[in-house]
Design a protein around this motif. Sequence first.
Motif, PDB file in Angstrom:
ATOM      1  N   PHE A  87     -30.855  -6.992  92.400  1.00 41.56           N
ATOM      2  CA  PHE A  87     -30.971  -7.405  91.958  1.00 41.56           C
ATOM      3  C   PHE A  87     -31.040  -9.100  91.585  1.00 41.56           C
ATOM      4  O   PHE A  87     -32.102 -10.284  91.044  1.00 41.56           O
ATOM      5  CB  PHE A  87     -29.849  -7.109  90.879  1.00 41.56           C
ATOM      6  N   SER A  88     -30.595  -9.816  92.325  1.00 40.63           N
ATOM      7  CA  SER A  88     -30.278 -11.604  92.640  1.00 40.63           C
ATOM      8  C   SER A  88     -31.364 -12.297  92.762  1.00 40.63           C
ATOM      9  O   SER A  88     -31.627 -13.158  92.107  1.00 40.63           O
ATOM     10  CB  SER A  88     -29.522 -12.355  93.685  1.00 40.63           C
ATOM     11  N   PRO A  89     -32.613 -11.480  93.586  1.00 46.04           N
ATOM     12  CA  PRO A  89     -33.514 -12.371  94.063  1.00 46.04           C
ATOM     13  C   PRO A  89     -34.457 -12.649  92.657  1.00 46.04           C
ATOM     14  O   PRO A  89     -34.607 -13.690  91.991  1.00 46.04           O
ATOM     15  CB  PRO A  89     -33.997 -12.118  94.740  1.00 46.04           C
ATOM     16  N   ILE A  90     -34.486 -11.235  91.418  1.00 46.00           N
ATOM     17  CA  ILE A  90     -35.808 -10.790  90.497  1.00 46.00           C
ATOM     18  C   ILE A  90     -34.694 -11.979  89.330  1.00 46.00           C
ATOM     19  O   ILE A  90     -35.348 -12.476  88.694  1.00 46.00           O
ATOM     20  CB  ILE A  90     -34.944  -9.744  89.649  1.00 46.00           C
ATOM     21  N   VAL A  96     -35.226 -19.408  87.716  1.00 45.51           N
ATOM     22  CA  VAL A  96     -36.092 -20.791  87.614  1.00 45.51           C
ATOM     23  C   VAL A  96     -37.552 -20.834  87.057  1.00 45.51           C
ATOM     24  O   VAL A  96     -37.573 -22.056  86.227  1.00 45.51           O
ATOM     25  CB  VAL A  96     -36.734 -20.366  88.824  1.00 45.51           C
ATOM     26  N   TYR A  97     -37.920 -19.483  86.598  1.00 42.82           N
ATOM     27  CA  TYR A  97     -39.236 -19.847  86.053  1.00 42.82           C
ATOM     28  C   TYR A  97     -38.854 -20.077  84.166  1.00 42.82           C
ATOM     29  O   TYR A  97     -39.854 -20.251  83.240  1.00 42.82           O
ATOM     30  CB  TYR A  97     -39.711 -18.760  86.539  1.00 42.82           C
ATOM     31  N   VAL A 103     -33.803 -24.534  91.626  1.00 41.81           N
ATOM     32  CA  VAL A 103     -35.196 -24.299  92.649  1.00 41.81           C
ATOM     33  C   VAL A 103     -34.593 -22.127  93.546  1.00 41.81           C
ATOM     34  O   VAL A 103     -33.188 -22.398  93.499  1.00 41.81           O
ATOM     35  CB  VAL A 103     -35.018 -24.863  93.368  1.00 41.81           C
ATOM     36  N   PHE A 104     -35.594 -21.691  94.034  1.00 40.63           N
ATOM     37  CA  PHE A 104     -35.494 -20.339  94.339  1.00 40.63           C
ATOM     38  C   PHE A 104     -35.609 -20.667  96.310  1.00 40.63           C
ATOM     39  O   PHE A 104     -36.276 -21.294  97.202  1.00 40.63           O
ATOM     40  CB  PHE A 104     -36.685 -19.543  94.367  1.00 40.63           C
ATOM     41  N   THR A 105     -33.961 -21.206  96.596  1.00 41.13           N
ATOM     42  CA  THR A 105     -33.807 -22.137  97.831  1.00 41.13           C
ATOM     43  C   THR A 105     -32.657 -20.232  98.336  1.00 41.13           C
ATOM     44  O   THR A 105     -32.265 -19.528  97.508  1.00 41.13           O
ATOM     45  CB  THR A 105     -33.494 -22.794  97.832  1.00 41.13           C
TER      46      THR A 105
END
Length: 303
Positions: A87-90, A96-97, A103-105
């Motif tokens: 779930f972390s990337p989501i 981010v949006y 930012v997505f790094t």
Amino acid sequence: MNGQFPLGHINPFKYFFGLACLFAVLFTFMIKSEHTNVVLHFLQWLLQTNLAMGFLIVMHLLLSRFKLPLKGWKKIILSGLLATIIFSPISLLIDVYIENDTVFTMRELLTEWGNMAPPVIICWLAINMPWLLGFNFNYANKKVTQQDIQATEVLIDSDDLVSQQKLSQKTEQQQTKKINPELNLQQSIKLEDEFTQLVDKIGAENIVFLKSELHYLTIGSLNEEQLILYTLKNAVAILEEHYGLAQLGQVHRSYWVNRNHIKSLQQSGREGSIAVTGDYQVMVSRTHLKKVKSWFEEQLKPC
């Protein structure tokens, strides 16, 4: 778990997703945002908490498909750990949006997981703790009438085919025990879990139906419904293979029924419902409707 402590009625879906909404309210006021207004901030947290809860439940169900030698609380922690990783990337993409403050790094992703995982896993463990500690949520105390008992006895007496199958299964099990007692002993040890302890207490023949509710299981017996942390698939396998109840008793993706307790079938379109002992209603899906009809046809055959 060793004991059962009745607490009353609870609906798993309302319980878990109700808590997710409560967490969204708390986080809205605890973690204020400078970029969005209160309403949008609340909707953001509502999305995140409910998605997270969904991931936790799904991950626990997936883990339950594997017969891992883990106790309940360890499985809860493991499912929480895996769910937070997925779930972390989501969660970071939402920040981010919507927040527009990061930012997505890979570094931000690791930071996101590090900040989220500990509180999520602790909360996941805490909200499942009542069942892990042995508290039993009884839905209702059902009064079984003499007519129910008599109807059940008639069904048992008239269903000769099922009785023969049970006798054959028991004979095979006894032969297996004599041929390979060590294997049988290992199976008995593995089956000493929360569900089998409850079945031994209730009596397998007194279980009327099983119902899957998220990652929990409702056990409907002659007098009450009980909610435990278990999966329908594992429970059905144990009842049919270990306790010798009639095979192919699953009538819906979420329901299994004891054929000795069925009373009548009501069809509605391509689906239906079965009335069983104790005034319960069990849903029947279109996939299993033909099979259920054959049960009642067997009962009507002359002995």
